[in-house]
Design an enzyme around this catalytic site. Structure first.
Site, short mmCIF file in Angstrom:
data_model
loop_
_atom_site.label_atom_id
_atom_site.label_comp_id
_atom_site.label_asym_id
_atom_site.label_seq_id
_atom_site.Cartn_x
_atom_site.Cartn_y
_atom_site.Cartn_z
N THR A 198 2.94 -0.51 -7.70
CA THR A 198 4.23 -0.52 -8.39
C THR A 198 4.27 -1.48 -9.56
OG1 THR A 198 5.39 0.11 -6.36
CG2 THR A 198 6.70 -0.97 -8.07
N ASN A 211 0.54 -5.94 -7.32
CA ASN A 211 1.86 -6.52 -7.01
C ASN A 211 1.73 -8.02 -6.79
OD1 ASN A 211 3.02 -3.97 -7.13
ND2 ASN A 211 2.92 -3.64 -4.92
#
Length: 545
Positions: free
Chosen positions: A71, A92
């Protein structure tokens, strides 16, 4: 005469160029593979995703070029059109080389959330992002554009916002979309007015049920599978209660957190997005300058983690999100006019099918336990070089080597790296292994996989041994923490939508090959601003009018 004619043609061409859009609506769906963009076409609303599929331009074979499809990485890439080796967000999280401590991709202890507690490692600024975004360049170009990013995750909104914009992110503490003192000293009046009556509480005690008849989900895997994850008190089958596990009879942290793991999270964000559009007057800038609103819809990622992209839950969430888009597009049309808006859609990564589901289809699939893998590596090296913890820790998809211990023992760094790599290349579920020395010296094989790893690896930030899992194998911090995940270099993770709508600028149709970094470069081209400083994308001229 020829020169005069040529000059006349040039003038006509210049006059034909459309002015920049009044508003760029730049959207990402977290964890949304390309296959889900088209899979439920017959069940989509006319004014939602179909607006992009039927009246926009979209690329069926668009891919991320980097290997680490997480992400934070994807959101740092989307509006910067830079690869991780340039923008610096290699995951991340990662381990700081000096302190040996975890670093969260958007943490910055110098800055705090406004009006509520700031947890450790909370995302509060773009300090770790080393490049600019299209929004940054738009602000630089005219000084009058408004650029706002909104997302359910801090690393998503901050990655999209860049250096000089404003980022709002969902708080699981209060259920509000909040920001930090990096972006502003106090909330604007529209924000305070919006949260005066606690709209974030309105879904408490409701249940997530199927939005269509049972037979509409025939193409998806039934719920209540043994591999589904009972998380946040949601259960493993419909209907799913939205109360945070029933720990309280009123809205609280459990409920605020659980809501974002369901389609109700998209509805909460839709309400806030509408308030931001009206409150900031986006798309109606008094100066005439274009505004940019970047949105990342988080709930789809969470649903896929718990139930897999093959599930009825993921199917239903996609159809519901499509209705949210139709609502949002209608709202913007009434205020700005869609003819004045450039809409784009992509994702930060795709998603793998649940390994156990893949196994049921007779595919080679499984789960790798990183902690067990570290123990196995250290046991093997201890037999060869003497007892020791040669690999100290793991952070997807990197192992960290204790080079200080190697120097103290006068062990050859390259030899030990290769010993680790040789052991891991035979490890169950591992496809390929690359060492720091290989990457630093450019001694990588001439394969697409090696190129993906190179684009994802940052010399000063990344770990020392890079592991690529086999297709359909789950590689994440906790092997049974989620039912499914992402993060691999395989097509189910890299192939995400790249779609654009805007009648004045975009030639509708289905197109073939593109890279995700091409999207932001093309948006910058339409806006007539310089590309972000780390940009490596190309302008998709074939789909421009």
């Amino acid at each position: 005469m020829a020169l005069i004619a040529a000059a006349g043609k040039a003038a006509t061409a210049a006059e034909a160029v459309a002015p920049p859009p009044k508003l760029v609506l730049f959207m990402a769906i977290d964890g949304f593979p390309q296959e889900q963009f088209v899979k439920y076409y017959d069940q989509l609303a006319d004014g939602g995703l179909k607006l992009l599929l039927d009246k926009g331009a979209w690329y069926g074979n668009n891919h991320y070029s980097h290997a680490t499809t997480y992400t934070g990485v994807g959101h740092a890439t989307l509006l910067s059109c830079a690869h991780p080796y340039k923008h610096g967000v290699i995951g991340n999280d990662w381990i700081d080389k000096q302190t040996k401590k975890r670093v969260y991709s958007t943490e910055d202890p110098r800055h705090k959330y406004l009006d509520e507690e700031t947890p450790d490692h909370a995302g509060t600024s773009p300090f770790n992002i080393k490049v600019t975004t299209v929004g940054d360049e738009l602000i630089y170009a005219n000084g009058k554009s408004k650029v706002i990013a909104i997302a359910g995750k801090d690393r998503s909104s901050i990655g999209l916002a860049g250096q000089f914009s404003v980022a709002y992110l969902h708080s699981t503490t209060t259920g509000r979309f909040i920001t930090s003192d990096y972006y502003m000293a106090a909330y604007p009046e529209w924000w305070t007015a919006f949260y005066a009556n606690k709209p974030q509480d309105k879904f408490f005690g409701q249940t997530w049920t199927l939005s269509m008849p049972d037979e509409a989900y025939a193409r998806s895997v039934p719920d209540n599978q043994p591999w589904s994850t009972n998380y946040k008190g949601l259960g493993v089958k419909f209907p799913h209660p939205i109360d945070g596990g029933g720990a309280s009879d009123k809205p609280g942290k459990g409920y605020y957190d659980a809501t974002m793991w369901t389609p109700f999270g998209d509805l909460l964000m839709l309400d806030f997005v509408k308030a931001a559009i009206d409150g900031e007057n986006l798309g109606r800038n008094p100066s005439g300058a274009p505004d940019l609103l970047a949105l990342s819809w988080t709930s789809h990622d969470y649903v896929n983690h718990l139930f897999g992209p093959e599930s009825r839950q993921s199917h239903d969430q996609t159809v519901r999100l499509d209705r949210v888009f139709a609502d949002l597009f209608k709202f913007i049309d009434e205020r700005v006019g869609l003819d004045n808006v450039l809409i784009t859609l992509s994702a930060d990564h795709g998603f793998m099918n649940i390994p156990e589901y893949s196994s049921s289809r007779r595919l080679d699939a499984g789960r790798i336990d990183p902690e067990a893998m570290i123990n196995d590596v250290n046991a093997a090296l201890s037999k060869q070089y003497g007892d020791g913890k040669y690999v100290t820790t793991w952070w997807n998809p990197n192992l960290y080597v204790d080079y200080a211990m190697l120097a103290e023992r006068k062990l050859d760094k390259v030899e030990v790296e290769e010993a680790i790599a040789s052991f891991l290349r035979e490890y169950p579920g591992v496809e390929a292994v690359f060492t720091r020395t290989q990457l630093e010296r450019g001694q990588m094989p001439a394969t697409r996989l090696a190129k993906q790893v190179t684009l994802a690896w940052h010399q000063k930030i990344s770990g020392d041994i890079v592991i690529m899992n086999k297709p359909n194998w789950y590689l994440f911090a906790k092997p049974k923490g989620y039912a499914s995940t992402h993060g691999s270099p395989w097509a189910y993770d890299t192939n995400v939508p790249l779609a654009m709508y805007g009648p004045a600028w975009i030639a509708p149709g289905k197109y073939g090959d593109s890279e995700t970094v091409d999207l932001a470069r093309t948006v910058a081209h339409i806006l007539n601003v310089r590309p972000p400083n780390g940009c490596e994308g190309s302008v998709l001229t074939e789909m421009l009018r």
